[in-house]
Design a protein around this motif. Structure first.
Motif, PDB file in Angstrom:
ATOM      1  N   ASP A 342       6.685   0.407   0.166  1.00 36.65           N
ATOM      2  CA  ASP A 342       5.591   0.868  -0.669  1.00 36.65           C
ATOM      3  C   ASP A 342       4.936   2.090  -0.025  1.00 36.65           C
ATOM      4  O   ASP A 342       5.113   2.346   1.176  1.00 36.65           O
ATOM      5  CB  ASP A 342       4.552  -0.243  -0.842  1.00 36.65           C
ATOM      6  CG  ASP A 342       4.885  -1.178  -1.991  1.00 36.65           C
ATOM      7  OD1 ASP A 342       5.789  -0.849  -2.783  1.00 36.65           O
ATOM      8  OD2 ASP A 342       4.231  -2.238  -2.108  1.00 36.65           O
ATOM      9  N   SER A 343       4.179   2.820  -0.839  1.00 35.44           N
ATOM     10  CA  SER A 343       3.426   3.966  -0.349  1.00 35.44           C
ATOM     11  C   SER A 343       2.202   4.138  -1.236  1.00 35.44           C
ATOM     12  O   SER A 343       2.006   3.392  -2.204  1.00 35.44           O
ATOM     13  CB  SER A 343       4.276   5.243  -0.411  1.00 35.44           C
ATOM     14  OG  SER A 343       4.355   5.723  -1.750  1.00 35.44           O
ATOM     15  N   ARG A 344       1.394   5.149  -0.930  1.00 34.24           N
ATOM     16  CA  ARG A 344       0.226   5.422  -1.783  1.00 34.24           C
ATOM     17  C   ARG A 344       0.648   5.768  -3.199  1.00 34.24           C
ATOM     18  O   ARG A 344      -0.115   5.597  -4.141  1.00 34.24           O
ATOM     19  CB  ARG A 344      -0.579   6.595  -1.198  1.00 34.24           C
ATOM     20  CG  ARG A 344      -1.330   6.259   0.091  1.00 34.24           C
ATOM     21  CD  ARG A 344      -2.036   7.471   0.641  1.00 34.24           C
ATOM     22  NE  ARG A 344      -1.083   8.472   1.122  1.00 34.24           N
ATOM     23  CZ  ARG A 344      -1.404   9.713   1.448  1.00 34.24           C
ATOM     24  NH1 ARG A 344      -2.659  10.124   1.327  1.00 34.24           N
ATOM     25  NH2 ARG A 344      -0.490  10.546   1.894  1.00 34.24           N
ATOM     26  N   ASP A 360       5.282  11.303   4.530  1.00 32.99           N
ATOM     27  CA  ASP A 360       3.872  11.680   4.697  1.00 32.99           C
ATOM     28  C   ASP A 360       3.239  11.022   5.922  1.00 32.99           C
ATOM     29  O   ASP A 360       2.020  10.997   6.059  1.00 32.99           O
ATOM     30  CB  ASP A 360       3.081  11.326   3.435  1.00 32.99           C
ATOM     31  CG  ASP A 360       3.051   9.816   3.148  1.00 32.99           C
ATOM     32  OD1 ASP A 360       3.629   9.043   3.949  1.00 32.99           O
ATOM     33  OD2 ASP A 360       2.449   9.412   2.134  1.00 32.99           O
ATOM     34  N   GLY A 361       4.076  10.473   6.795  1.00 32.14           N
ATOM     35  CA  GLY A 361       3.556   9.826   7.992  1.00 32.14           C
ATOM     36  C   GLY A 361       3.318   8.332   7.836  1.00 32.14           C
ATOM     37  O   GLY A 361       2.814   7.684   8.756  1.00 32.14           O
ATOM     38  N   THR A 362       3.685   7.779   6.691  1.00 33.78           N
ATOM     39  CA  THR A 362       3.569   6.330   6.496  1.00 33.78           C
ATOM     40  C   THR A 362       4.562   5.605   7.406  1.00 33.78           C
ATOM     41  O   THR A 362       5.715   6.005   7.529  1.00 33.78           O
ATOM     42  CB  THR A 362       3.848   5.963   5.025  1.00 33.78           C
ATOM     43  OG1 THR A 362       2.820   6.530   4.213  1.00 33.78           O
ATOM     44  CG2 THR A 362       3.875   4.457   4.828  1.00 33.78           C
ATOM     45  N   PHE A 404       1.876   1.357   6.110  1.00 25.33           N
ATOM     46  CA  PHE A 404       0.515   1.867   6.275  1.00 25.33           C
ATOM     47  C   PHE A 404       0.540   3.293   6.801  1.00 25.33           C
ATOM     48  O   PHE A 404       1.496   3.745   7.432  1.00 25.33           O
ATOM     49  CB  PHE A 404      -0.311   0.964   7.209  1.00 25.33           C
ATOM     50  CG  PHE A 404       0.189   0.877   8.629  1.00 25.33           C
ATOM     51  CD1 PHE A 404      -0.372   1.645   9.643  1.00 25.33           C
ATOM     52  CD2 PHE A 404       1.217  -0.003   8.964  1.00 25.33           C
ATOM     53  CE1 PHE A 404       0.076   1.549  10.957  1.00 25.33           C
ATOM     54  CE2 PHE A 404       1.672  -0.116  10.273  1.00 25.33           C
ATOM     55  CZ  PHE A 404       1.103   0.676  11.268  1.00 25.33           C
ATOM     56  N   ASN A 405      -0.550   4.008   6.497  1.00 21.65           N
ATOM     57  CA  ASN A 405      -0.732   5.389   6.949  1.00 21.65           C
ATOM     58  C   ASN A 405      -2.144   5.502   7.497  1.00 21.65           C
ATOM     59  O   ASN A 405      -3.109   5.588   6.731  1.00 21.65           O
ATOM     60  CB  ASN A 405      -0.524   6.351   5.779  1.00 21.65           C
ATOM     61  CG  ASN A 405      -0.547   7.808   6.207  1.00 21.65           C
ATOM     62  OD1 ASN A 405      -1.350   8.201   7.049  1.00 21.65           O
ATOM     63  ND2 ASN A 405       0.310   8.620   5.610  1.00 21.65           N
TER      64      ASN A 405
END
Length: 465
Positions: A342-344, A360-362, A404-405
């Motif tokens: 999952d991501s934002r 994106d750094g997640t 998580f990020n």
């Protein structure tokens, strides 16, 4: 594998991304950049006389007491997920569920159910849950899968309603997800040996699967079948999480396929940081799933030692993540790992090398958790660092959040069944080898490995430095 997005749309989570044409919201695999094309085995052999994996640093196998305690907690919470987020009536496991609060979703994944069946064996063995409770859940699940779940030639639909078993989202009959489910079924057959109903249900489920049909006249297995379109045009023909599926098909007691299909698979060789290894252009999970059940340690076939190959793939991924640290300062030796998650912006198929997806750094905990047997000290250290640094932002009733990020203050709210599953199984395999031990008792697996010429690898300990 794919997972259902939060919106209920289908999104891919497999190495051959975009395989099932006609599905909505599919993402395409990134284009291969010039100079990054995988080399054939023959091309690689010309350059490196000693074969794949020879430049890997020897893994540190010692795990701290703190890390071992964390893994025990991770497994226990993961088993809670697979018990609580399954239907008491059918045993089918949700594709995803919230880390906090009650889920109203009825979307089950047959792959998550395969992991869940295995988790019930772990829960019974470690007393995370009462053994009789686990055994009853397994028996109920196998009975529903065999007697009430719609199928074609023994293959099940990828996403199904957890109460009725009916197909959801117009998903395909999935060869790989049926295989992951079968891995869980056969693990239960061995662990609960003595329960004649579980043994009979599991054996009948296996015997019903028509692998010859899924070949669809080709030399490799189709990725799936749709009632209105027929077989998907893409096949499982490039190294990925497909290895155990082929062994199950070759070892089938009723509808086996020929051992030549094993050697028909492409095994492209890639290089990064002076390390050569076999890999498709896909996230790290392809090097984890095949090893979750089948024990490839200390042996090789005509091509390679697959366990050493996955050590190499994990080491390469670690090195590649370190190069991202310049852009995302929180990624370092204590915090790394990116795989499909999952991501934002929803579910993403990302990772590397080469870089794929909108990175994106997640950070994704299952990247390290699923690779625990390959780099025990490093991966367990990362998990411990995550737990200590981010505490209850990343640690929930079911263990780690999916992704998580820190900079974006993003902490996934859902737990994904397949990422949870590979984390639980690989933690147990690192600690005791229990899942490997149970699965390898299945005589069909041993028969298939002999058919494709697996043999002891005398060079196992000389392949890493």
């Amino acid at each position: 594998m794919r997972t259902a997005g939060a919106s209920g749309m289908l999104v891919l989570g497999a190495p051959a991304i975009g395989a099932a044409e006609g599905f909505q919201n599919q993402q395409q695999a990134p284009a291969v950049k010039p100079g990054q094309e995988p080399k054939t085995e023959a091309q690689n052999a010309e350059q490196y006389q000693r074969g794949t994996g020879v430049f890997i640093n020897r893994p540190l196998t010692q795990v701290s007491k703190q890390a071992d305690a964390l893994l025990d907690d991770l497994e226990g919470r993961g088993c809670d997920f697979f018990y609580n987020e399954a239907s008491p009536k059918t045993g089918l496991v949700r594709d995803r569920a919230p880390a906090a609060g009650r889920s109203l979703s009825r979307v089950a994944s047959i792959a998550a159910t395969g992991f869940g069946l295995t988790a019930m064996c772990i829960a019974a063995k470690r007393n995370y849950l009462p053994k009789l409770q686990c055994e009853q859940r397994v028996e109920k699940t196998l009975a529903f899968l065999l007697e009430d779940c719609p199928h074609e030639h023994g293959f099940l639909y990828h996403f199904i309603d957890m109460e009725s078993g009916q197909r959801m989202f117009g998903s395909e009959l999935s060869s790989i997800d049926t295989a992951l489910l079968l891995c869980g079924v056969l693990t239960c057959r061995q662990y609960f040996a003595g329960n004649t109903r579980i043994e009979a249900l599991a054996t009948t489920f296996y015997r019903r699967i028509d692998w010859e049909w899924m070949l669809n006249g080709g030399t490799t297995l189709s990725m799936g079948w749709l009632p209105d379109q027929g077989f998907l045009k893409h096949r499982w023909d490039i190294y990925a999480e497909l290895m155990t599926m082929y062994l199950l098909a070759i070892g089938s007691p009723t509808h086996s396929i020929g051992a030549e299909t094993w050697n028909a698979l492409q095994r492209p060789l890639v290089q990064y940081g002076g390390i050569d290894y076999i890999s498709g252009l896909a996230p790290l999970f392809i090097h984890q799933y095949a090893h979750a059940w089948c024990d490839y340690r200390d042996q090789r076939d005509l091509h390679t030692n697959y366990f050493t190959n996955s050590i190499a793939a994990t080491r390469v991924h670690q090195l590649w993540c370190m190069t991202l640290g310049g852009k995302y300062s929180w990624i370092d030796q204590d915090l790394w790992g990116i795989t499909a998650s999952d991501s934002r912006e929803g579910y993403r198929v990302w990772g590397g090398p080469p870089a794929m997806g909108p990175l994106d750094g997640t950070v994704v905990p299952s990247a390290c958790a699923g690779s625990l047997p390959f780099l025990p000290a490093e991966c367990s250290h990362v998990l411990l660092s995550m737990r200590q640094k981010y505490d209850d932002k990343v640690w929930t009733r079911y263990g780690f959040v999916d992704a998580f990020n820190p900079k974006a203050n993003y902490y996934a709210t859902d737990i994904l069944g397949i990422n949870q599953g590979v984390s639980v199984l690989m933690a147990e395999n690192l600690r005791t080898g229990f899942v490997w031990e149970q699965f390898m008792k299945n005589r069909e697996v041993g028969h298939a490995m002999r058919e494709v010429q697996f043999h002891p690898d005398p060079d196992t300990n000389s392949q890493v430095l």
